[in-house]
Design a protein around this motif. Structure first.
Motif, PDB file in Angstrom:
ATOM      1  N   LEU A   1      -9.546  -2.694  25.981  1.00 43.97           N
ATOM      2  CA  LEU A   1     -10.334  -3.870  26.603  1.00 43.97           C
ATOM      3  C   LEU A   1     -10.873  -4.817  25.512  1.00 43.97           C
ATOM      4  CD1 LEU A   1     -12.921  -2.196  29.162  1.00 43.97           C
ATOM      5  CD2 LEU A   1     -11.144  -4.064  29.578  1.00 43.97           C
ATOM      6  N   ALA A   2     -11.229  -4.342  24.306  1.00 42.45           N
ATOM      7  CA  ALA A   2     -11.418  -5.460  23.212  1.00 42.45           C
ATOM      8  C   ALA A   2     -10.287  -6.286  22.814  1.00 42.45           C
ATOM      9  CB  ALA A   2     -11.785  -4.548  21.795  1.00 42.45           C
ATOM     10  N   ILE A   3      -9.167  -5.851  22.620  1.00 43.66           N
ATOM     11  CA  ILE A   3      -8.086  -6.505  22.357  1.00 43.66           C
ATOM     12  C   ILE A   3      -7.587  -7.587  23.590  1.00 43.66           C
ATOM     13  CG2 ILE A   3      -5.424  -6.688  22.025  1.00 43.66           C
ATOM     14  CD1 ILE A   3      -5.682  -3.639  20.790  1.00 43.66           C
ATOM     15  N   CYS A   4      -7.908  -7.046  24.807  1.00 46.46           N
ATOM     16  CA  CYS A   4      -7.606  -7.916  26.036  1.00 46.46           C
ATOM     17  C   CYS A   4      -8.785  -8.964  25.961  1.00 46.46           C
ATOM     18  CB  CYS A   4      -7.491  -7.084  27.136  1.00 46.46           C
ATOM     19  SG  CYS A   4      -5.960  -6.163  27.320  1.00 46.46           S
ATOM     20  N   SER A   5      -9.892  -8.457  25.684  1.00 42.95           N
ATOM     21  CA  SER A   5     -11.084  -9.653  25.705  1.00 42.95           C
ATOM     22  C   SER A   5     -10.646 -10.870  24.492  1.00 42.95           C
ATOM     23  CB  SER A   5     -12.325  -8.753  25.307  1.00 42.95           C
ATOM     24  OG  SER A   5     -13.528 -10.004  25.273  1.00 42.95           O
ATOM     25  N   ALA A   6     -10.227 -10.416  23.536  1.00 42.92           N
ATOM     26  CA  ALA A   6      -9.788 -11.505  22.382  1.00 42.92           C
ATOM     27  C   ALA A   6      -8.565 -12.218  22.950  1.00 42.92           C
ATOM     28  CB  ALA A   6      -9.463 -10.802  20.979  1.00 42.92           C
ATOM     29  N   ALA A   7      -7.674 -11.663  23.628  1.00 41.02           N
ATOM     30  CA  ALA A   7      -6.725 -12.457  24.462  1.00 41.02           C
ATOM     31  C   ALA A   7      -7.418 -13.312  25.457  1.00 41.02           C
ATOM     32  CB  ALA A   7      -5.674 -11.761  25.121  1.00 41.02           C
ATOM     33  N   SER A   8      -8.314 -13.207  26.117  1.00 42.85           N
ATOM     34  CA  SER A   8      -9.150 -14.020  27.013  1.00 42.85           C
ATOM     35  C   SER A   8      -9.899 -14.999  26.505  1.00 42.85           C
ATOM     36  CB  SER A   8     -10.060 -13.027  27.901  1.00 42.85           C
ATOM     37  OG  SER A   8     -10.811 -13.789  28.835  1.00 42.85           O
ATOM     38  N   SER A   9     -10.524 -14.841  25.289  1.00 41.56           N
ATOM     39  CA  SER A   9     -11.313 -15.819  24.594  1.00 41.56           C
ATOM     40  C   SER A   9     -10.298 -16.839  24.056  1.00 41.56           C
ATOM     41  CB  SER A   9     -12.068 -15.137  23.287  1.00 41.56           C
ATOM     42  OG  SER A   9     -12.829 -14.227  24.123  1.00 41.56           O
ATOM     43  N   ASN A  10      -9.127 -16.234  23.521  1.00 38.78           N
ATOM     44  CA  ASN A  10      -7.985 -16.974  22.722  1.00 38.78           C
ATOM     45  C   ASN A  10      -7.634 -18.258  23.811  1.00 38.78           C
ATOM     46  OD1 ASN A  10      -4.846 -17.449  22.154  1.00 38.78           O
ATOM     47  ND2 ASN A  10      -6.369 -17.758  20.388  1.00 38.78           N
TER      48      ASN A  10
ATOM     49  N   PHE B   1      -7.726 -24.456  16.928  1.00 38.52           N
ATOM     50  CA  PHE B   1      -6.654 -23.665  17.104  1.00 38.52           C
ATOM     51  C   PHE B   1      -5.611 -23.381  16.286  1.00 38.52           C
ATOM     52  CE2 PHE B   1      -2.332 -23.300  19.396  1.00 38.52           C
ATOM     53  CZ  PHE B   1      -2.476 -22.334  19.943  1.00 38.52           C
ATOM     54  N   GLN B   2      -5.318 -22.121  16.072  1.00 40.60           N
ATOM     55  CA  GLN B   2      -4.208 -21.752  15.216  1.00 40.60           C
ATOM     56  C   GLN B   2      -3.244 -21.060  15.977  1.00 40.60           C
ATOM     57  OE1 GLN B   2      -3.907 -22.898  11.926  1.00 40.60           O
ATOM     58  NE2 GLN B   2      -5.832 -23.975  12.229  1.00 40.60           N
ATOM     59  N   LYS B   3      -1.950 -21.326  16.040  1.00 39.46           N
ATOM     60  CA  LYS B   3      -0.884 -20.554  16.863  1.00 39.46           C
ATOM     61  C   LYS B   3      -0.914 -19.266  16.333  1.00 39.46           C
ATOM     62  CE  LYS B   3       4.207 -20.596  17.426  1.00 39.46           C
ATOM     63  NZ  LYS B   3       5.445 -21.035  17.036  1.00 39.46           N
ATOM     64  N   SER B   4      -1.222 -18.763  15.021  1.00 39.24           N
ATOM     65  CA  SER B   4      -1.026 -17.578  14.290  1.00 39.24           C
ATOM     66  C   SER B   4      -2.012 -16.418  15.159  1.00 39.24           C
ATOM     67  CB  SER B   4      -1.253 -17.592  12.949  1.00 39.24           C
ATOM     68  OG  SER B   4      -2.369 -18.198  12.478  1.00 39.24           O
ATOM     69  N   SER B   5      -3.153 -17.151  15.397  1.00 37.02           N
ATOM     70  CA  SER B   5      -4.317 -16.086  16.141  1.00 37.02           C
ATOM     71  C   SER B   5      -3.522 -15.689  17.413  1.00 37.02           C
ATOM     72  CB  SER B   5      -5.500 -17.113  16.505  1.00 37.02           C
ATOM     73  OG  SER B   5      -6.014 -17.394  15.486  1.00 37.02           O
ATOM     74  N   THR B   6      -3.071 -16.438  18.001  1.00 33.67           N
ATOM     75  CA  THR B   6      -2.560 -16.120  19.493  1.00 33.67           C
ATOM     76  C   THR B   6      -1.145 -14.914  19.143  1.00 33.67           C
ATOM     77  OG1 THR B   6      -2.897 -18.109  20.521  1.00 33.67           O
ATOM     78  CG2 THR B   6      -1.235 -16.836  21.405  1.00 33.67           C
ATOM     79  N   GLU B   7      -0.517 -15.293  18.138  1.00 32.44           N
ATOM     80  CA  GLU B   7       0.683 -14.449  17.744  1.00 32.44           C
ATOM     81  C   GLU B   7       0.124 -12.845  17.243  1.00 32.44           C
ATOM     82  OE1 GLU B   7       3.789 -17.602  16.196  1.00 32.44           O
ATOM     83  OE2 GLU B   7       2.328 -16.926  14.567  1.00 32.44           O
ATOM     84  N   HIS B   8      -0.902 -12.864  16.628  1.00 28.51           N
ATOM     85  CA  HIS B   8      -1.595 -11.579  16.104  1.00 28.51           C
ATOM     86  C   HIS B   8      -1.883 -11.001  17.396  1.00 28.51           C
ATOM     87  CE1 HIS B   8      -1.353 -12.768  12.238  1.00 28.51           C
ATOM     88  NE2 HIS B   8      -2.251 -13.719  11.938  1.00 28.51           N
ATOM     89  N   ILE B   9      -2.460 -11.745  18.419  1.00 31.34           N
ATOM     90  CA  ILE B   9      -3.059 -10.914  19.719  1.00 31.34           C
ATOM     91  C   ILE B   9      -1.997 -10.324  20.451  1.00 31.34           C
ATOM     92  CG2 ILE B   9      -4.135 -11.271  21.967  1.00 31.34           C
ATOM     93  CD1 ILE B   9      -6.095 -13.286  20.512  1.00 31.34           C
TER      94      ILE B   9
END
Length: 226
Positions: free
Chosen positions: A94-103, A125-133
């Protein structure tokens, strides 16, 4: 989830144990009386054998009761540990999915809600943040997610995040086209297309995952989605 105690069974066990103890007490009292006056009953050696036999039966019964309670306690402890482990894994997912939702909420604010601002985008916005998620989501063992609906939502989230990056790249390519009108409103309309729909899909998947994983923590490893 802690297993529910069967209080009726426990009460019945205590009553049975009490009855057996009372019965043994009467039997031992009777044997003691016989030992006081051997002429009225068994000889001392026979009475001693009966006392030993009854004591052995009582010891066996006591060992059985103790072993059964120990086994039940060990089972309940194992179930509780499994529940804690499952709850911890669900919380991590849920924590990872929450980070995806915030992103994706950030992406929505930049590309869909606000008038598009390139400088603001570079700052927030940094593309790398989405890639990490995406990599974090891909590292989640699918078999530990729980229900079939949760697995589907997780895989859909990964796919939609990847498509979201593709749509952003396409948006950037269209912005660099000199033939397009140079206005914030037009660029915003471009973003409202594929990017906006993909953001909505990710948020929908997150809500489903949150519901299913919460149900898994309450109802057990299969959740409510089976």
């Amino acid at each position: 989830m802690q297993p529910k105690k069967n209080w009726k069974r426990e009460v019945a066990e205590y009553i049975l144990a009490f009855i057996i103890v009372i019965a043994f007490t009467f039997m031992l009292s009777a044997l003691a009386a016989v030992l006081d006056d051997p002429a009225k009953g068994f000889k001392s050696s026979e009475a001693a054998s009966w006392v030993q036999a009854i004591g052995s039966i009582a010891a066996i019964f006591g060992a059985f009761m103790f072993g059964e309670r120990q086994a039940r306690h060990a089972h309940n402890t194992a179930v509780a540990m499994q529940d804690r482990d499952r709850a911890g894994k669900s919380a991590a997912v849920l924590a990872i999915c929450s980070a995806a939702s915030s992103n994706v909420a950030l992406i929505e604010r930049i590309f869909c809600i606000r008038p598009y601002d390139g400088l603001r985008r570079l700052a927030e916005f940094q593309k790398s943040s989405t890639e990490h998620i995406i990599r974090a989501l891909q590292a989640i063992p699918v078999h530990e997610v729980g229900s079939a609906r949760a697995v589907t939502a997780l895989l859909s989230t990964i796919d939609n995040l990847q498509w979201l990056l593709i749509h952003i790249e396409a948006f950037d390519a269209e912005l660099s086209n000199s033939e397009l009108p140079d206005s914030a409103e037009y660029r915003q309309e471009l973003a409202r297309g594929d990017i906006g729909r993909t953001v909505e899909s990710v948020q929908s998947d997150y809500k489903l995952l949150e519901e299913e994983l919460s149900a898994t923590k309450v109802d057990g490893p299969m959740g409510r989605g089976q």
